[in-house]
Design a protein around this motif. Sequence first.
Motif, PDB file in Angstrom:
ATOM      1  N   LYS A 231       0.715  -1.296  -0.027  1.00 22.81           N
ATOM      2  CA  LYS A 231      -0.119   0.200   0.023  1.00 22.81           C
ATOM      3  C   LYS A 231       0.853   1.227  -0.110  1.00 22.81           C
ATOM      4  CE  LYS A 231      -2.507   1.039   3.554  1.00 22.81           C
ATOM      5  NZ  LYS A 231      -3.703   1.211   4.666  1.00 22.81           N
TER       6      LYS A 231
ATOM      7  N   ARG B  48      -7.605   8.755   3.623  1.00 20.27           N
ATOM      8  CA  ARG B  48      -8.293   7.415   3.225  1.00 20.27           C
ATOM      9  C   ARG B  48      -7.739   6.603   2.282  1.00 20.27           C
ATOM     10  NH1 ARG B  48     -14.044   7.561   4.216  1.00 20.27           N
ATOM     11  NH2 ARG B  48     -14.078   5.457   3.206  1.00 20.27           N
ATOM     12  N   ASP B  49      -7.904   5.355   2.281  1.00 22.17           N
ATOM     13  CA  ASP B  49      -7.144   4.473   1.068  1.00 22.17           C
ATOM     14  C   ASP B  49      -8.113   4.626  -0.167  1.00 22.17           C
ATOM     15  OD1 ASP B  49      -5.642   3.271   2.933  1.00 22.17           O
ATOM     16  OD2 ASP B  49      -6.466   1.467   3.006  1.00 22.17           O
TER      17      ASP B  49
ATOM     18  N   THR C   4      -8.727   2.632  -3.951  1.00 20.78           N
ATOM     19  CA  THR C   4      -8.539   1.317  -4.463  1.00 20.78           C
ATOM     20  C   THR C   4      -8.316   1.528  -6.448  1.00 20.78           C
ATOM     21  OG1 THR C   4      -9.728   0.306  -2.887  1.00 20.78           O
ATOM     22  CG2 THR C   4      -9.485  -0.745  -4.902  1.00 20.78           C
TER      23      THR C   4
ATOM     24  N   ALA D 258      -4.365  -0.993  -3.003  1.00 21.89           N
ATOM     25  CA  ALA D 258      -4.761   0.326  -2.328  1.00 21.89           C
ATOM     26  C   ALA D 258      -3.645   1.245  -2.133  1.00 21.89           C
ATOM     27  CB  ALA D 258      -5.181   0.101  -0.942  1.00 21.89           C
TER      28      ALA D 258
ATOM     29  N   ARG E  74      -2.552   5.349  -0.821  1.00 19.57           N
ATOM     30  CA  ARG E  74      -2.720   6.594  -0.170  1.00 19.57           C
ATOM     31  C   ARG E  74      -1.945   7.767  -0.634  1.00 19.57           C
ATOM     32  NH1 ARG E  74      -4.449   6.841   6.160  1.00 19.57           N
ATOM     33  NH2 ARG E  74      -6.095   5.139   6.092  1.00 19.57           N
TER      34      ARG E  74
END
Length: 307
Positions: free
Chosen positions: A179, A204-205, A207, A284, A286
């Motif tokens: 991630k 928040r992540d 996708t 994912a 960030r």
Amino acid sequence: MSQLRVEASTALCLLQDAGRFGVRHLGVTQGGALDWVAMRWANWLLGNTLDSAVVEIALGGFSVVAEQDCVLALAGADLDAQVDGQAVAPWTRFNLGKGQRLALRQPRQGVRAYLAVPGGFVGEPVLGSCSTVVREELGGLDGQGRALVKGEVLHAAGAVVGQVRSHVPEALRPVYAEKPVLDLVMGAQIGDFGGTSLFEAFNRDWTLDSRADRMGIRLLGPQLVYQGAPMISEGIPLGAVQVPPDGQPIVLLNDRQTIGGYPRLGALTPLALAQLAQCMPGSAVRFRAVVQDEAWREQQLYLLRWR
């Protein structure tokens, strides 16, 4: 000179270099390797100029047979590369004897691998680059913008200009995190997004959607709300994170359109784009907000690795 005959390929196996520059005013996009870092390391292993033409192989399904003894280098994703059934590690230089077969089969870590030959692959330059942009029918082996296909022969230029190395040191290899945190230089419209949207954008992540190609990658997550005035279309930089009316950001990549009218959070840094190029759909990421000076300093420090 090295010669490789393509035995298997897909629409995602393309001849690429650093891309086209100085042509966006003509409506021509830049193209070029999505993971420019891995492209440079592949060329570095063979003593090439760092922007020499390579083959970008996304997700595997590519194989070549040597028509002459040759030296090759691989960098980037681990696509389970094998020479006649024997494993070949990425980030290394290796020999391929006449009649031997190199196959890159499927992803084990990362998405895109880069195959280099001494002096770079020979392609037909268009507007100063042989990078393949399929939509614009530019670049590639014959200048027509086609992906590599079975039966074509790839030729090496053979002009090595620097030191040849056996491998990229472990400490210098990029880490393809599960991630990754992607640095984003904040843009002119960022203050026109609602406060809640800005908080969620960076906390928040996101996708990666399956709707992704070399033009851009759609991200799925919280809906971002733009509160500013309607925009007039303007130039779009590499890595721009634009937000269409549905509130789901799109990261624009090397084969993007040259202008657009959606508001933007900003643009990913070149190093962040190289990381993103190795992320699979469904994974994912960030964002981390940075200012331009910070991004520039980080970029300059990274470039020292090739000196």
